[in-house]
Design an enzyme around this catalytic site. Structure first.
Site, PDB file in Angstrom:
ATOM      1  N   CYS A   2      32.013 104.104 145.735  1.00 25.00           N
ATOM      2  CA  CYS A   2      30.578 103.935 145.974  1.00 25.00           C
ATOM      3  C   CYS A   2      30.096 102.504 145.673  1.00 25.00           C
ATOM      4  O   CYS A   2      30.724 101.755 144.925  1.00 25.00           O
ATOM      5  CB  CYS A   2      29.745 104.918 145.163  1.00 25.00           C
ATOM      6  SG  CYS A   2      29.978 106.650 145.640  1.00 25.00           S
ATOM      7  N   LEU A  51      31.147 107.080 148.697  1.00 21.20           N
ATOM      8  CA  LEU A  51      32.508 107.599 148.810  1.00 21.20           C
ATOM      9  C   LEU A  51      32.450 109.001 148.223  1.00 21.20           C
ATOM     10  O   LEU A  51      32.298 109.172 147.008  1.00 21.20           O
ATOM     11  CB  LEU A  51      33.499 106.734 148.034  1.00 21.20           C
ATOM     12  CG  LEU A  51      34.951 107.239 148.039  1.00 21.20           C
ATOM     13  CD1 LEU A  51      35.541 107.171 149.448  1.00 21.20           C
ATOM     14  CD2 LEU A  51      35.813 106.427 147.074  1.00 21.20           C
ATOM     15  N   ILE A  53      33.318 112.342 146.640  1.00 25.64           N
ATOM     16  CA  ILE A  53      34.362 112.939 145.810  1.00 25.64           C
ATOM     17  C   ILE A  53      33.983 114.374 145.444  1.00 25.64           C
ATOM     18  O   ILE A  53      34.802 115.295 145.538  1.00 25.64           O
ATOM     19  CB  ILE A  53      34.591 112.118 144.521  1.00 25.64           C
ATOM     20  CG1 ILE A  53      34.967 110.664 144.869  1.00 25.64           C
ATOM     21  CG2 ILE A  53      35.662 112.761 143.666  1.00 25.64           C
ATOM     22  CD1 ILE A  53      36.278 110.518 145.589  1.00 25.64           C
ATOM     23  N   GLY A  77      30.155 106.078 140.136  1.00 27.20           N
ATOM     24  CA  GLY A  77      30.991 106.421 139.000  1.00 27.20           C
ATOM     25  C   GLY A  77      31.355 107.877 138.934  1.00 27.20           C
ATOM     26  O   GLY A  77      31.176 108.639 139.888  1.00 27.20           O
ATOM     27  N   GLU A  78      31.874 108.252 137.789  1.00 24.45           N
ATOM     28  CA  GLU A  78      32.225 109.635 137.496  1.00 24.45           C
ATOM     29  C   GLU A  78      31.927 109.916 136.026  1.00 24.45           C
ATOM     30  O   GLU A  78      32.383 109.166 135.155  1.00 24.45           O
ATOM     31  CB  GLU A  78      33.706 109.906 137.766  1.00 24.45           C
ATOM     32  CG  GLU A  78      34.111 109.876 139.226  1.00 24.45           C
ATOM     33  CD  GLU A  78      35.590 110.219 139.390  1.00 24.45           C
ATOM     34  OE1 GLU A  78      35.931 111.414 139.315  1.00 24.45           O
ATOM     35  OE2 GLU A  78      36.389 109.283 139.569  1.00 24.45           O
TER      36      GLU A  78
END
Length: 326
Positions: A2, A51, A53, A77-78
């Site tokens: 991202c 992006l 996920i 991020g995550e």
């Protein structure tokens, strides 16, 4: 991965136009090939390249807003413990519409404001616009894994995941920072918030910041929320207890990063680090995909012969039963 980009301004005459925002976003297209979105208000512009996920549906689209349109977030991020935080927030009365960690980050900020950062286990860079209070909030993870850069230009604050997005703004020019260049040549790194461009700074790791448009100075209020702590424990544990704790934390860290709605893969160099990670991941994901890169050794000699690790990677792939690609 991202990509995020945004701007806040105090003078409506200096508003970021739609075309410039899209041009800045285009410089981040490689970070987010699965979609793009933007938000424009009287004093703020937010752009996002996605992006996907988690939750591949349109419900994961960004910028993401609360139902009352007060808060808008762009996030890269995550947060690995988002499922636990989601349960906690649901118990507090929040209703979720997606399965993303983005929505968890947004509601966590609503509930705990900047204290939400103490609860996040992950890597992230995000910005949240509070339309009611006319305030932008930015934060970066503890180690600075996710990038974030910013610049000021004539009462306009700009930020983005990469410097080249900022350079698309007409007021951000190329001006070499020779102190940063000297720092790099001395240490092979830059340890301050400098970049090679005088106009662009790196947002520091472990910090949050905000700009309130109601203030007269409209300055970036920056705060550190985390730092390393190297204090020795008062009562050291036995060696086997440390080994047990390390094993638990390592497995937990790997397993948390396997949560995904798309295929998960692992680099496999043949060394201890990637091999250890893959060994844990392979117990949770049968036939996980692994990847390695080799070298043409026809003209190599001496130490260079050891640079190609494909043979070791292939052996590990066989032991862990992965779907291996070279």
């Amino acid at each position: 991965m991202c990509g995020i980009v945004g701007s806040v301004w105090t003078d409506p005459a200096r508003a970021l136009d739609h075309a410039t925002l899209l041009q800045m976003m285009s410089q981040l297209a490689h970070r987010g090939p699965d979609g793009e979105g933007f938000y424009l208000d009287s004093y703020v512009a937010l752009g996002h390249r996605r992006l996907a996920i988690l939750d591949l549906s349109p419900l994961g689209h960004q910028p993401m807003q609360t139902s009352d349109k007060r808060y808008s977030i762009i996030y890269n991020g995550e947060v690995y413990n988002f499922q636990e935080l989601r349960i906690e927030l649901e118990n507090l009365g929040y209703a979720f519409h997606s399965k993303t960690d983005t929505e968890v980050v947004l509601y966590a900020y609503m509930e705990w404001k900047e204290k939400c950062l103490d609860r996040f286990n992950g890597m992230f860079a995000f910005a949240i616009w509070d339309k009611k209070e006319q305030k932008i909030f930015l934060a970066r993870d503890r180690y600075g894994i996710k990038p974030l850069y910013y610049a000021f230009s004539q009462n306009t604050f700009l930020f983005a995941s990469e410097q080249k997005a900022l350079l698309e703004h007409p007021k951000v020019t190329h001006e070499m920072d020779y102190e940063a260049l000297l720092e790099y040549f001395t240490f092979q790194n830059i340890f301050t918030d400098k970049t090679f461009n005088q106009r662009i700074k790196m947002f520091p790791a472990g910090h949050w910041a905000q700009i309130k448009l109601g203030n007269n100075n409209h300055q970036l209020e920056r705060h550190k929320y985390w730092d390393f702590n190297f204090e020795e424990p008062e009562k050291p544990l036995k060696e086997e207890e440390y080994v047990e704790e390390l094993e638990f934390l390592f497995k937990q860290a790997v397993n948390r990063q396997l949560v995904s709605d798309v295929d998960v893969g692992s680099y496999l160099s043949g060394g201890m680090d990637s091999g250890s990670i893959t060994s844990i991941a392979a117990t949770q994901l049968p036939y996980i995909k692994t990847f390695t890169v080799g070298f043409d050794l026809h003209s190599a000699s001496g130490l260079e012969l050891g640079f190609d690790e494909r043979e070791k990677s292939e052996l590990m792939s066989y032991l862990f039963k992965t779907e291996h690609y070279e």
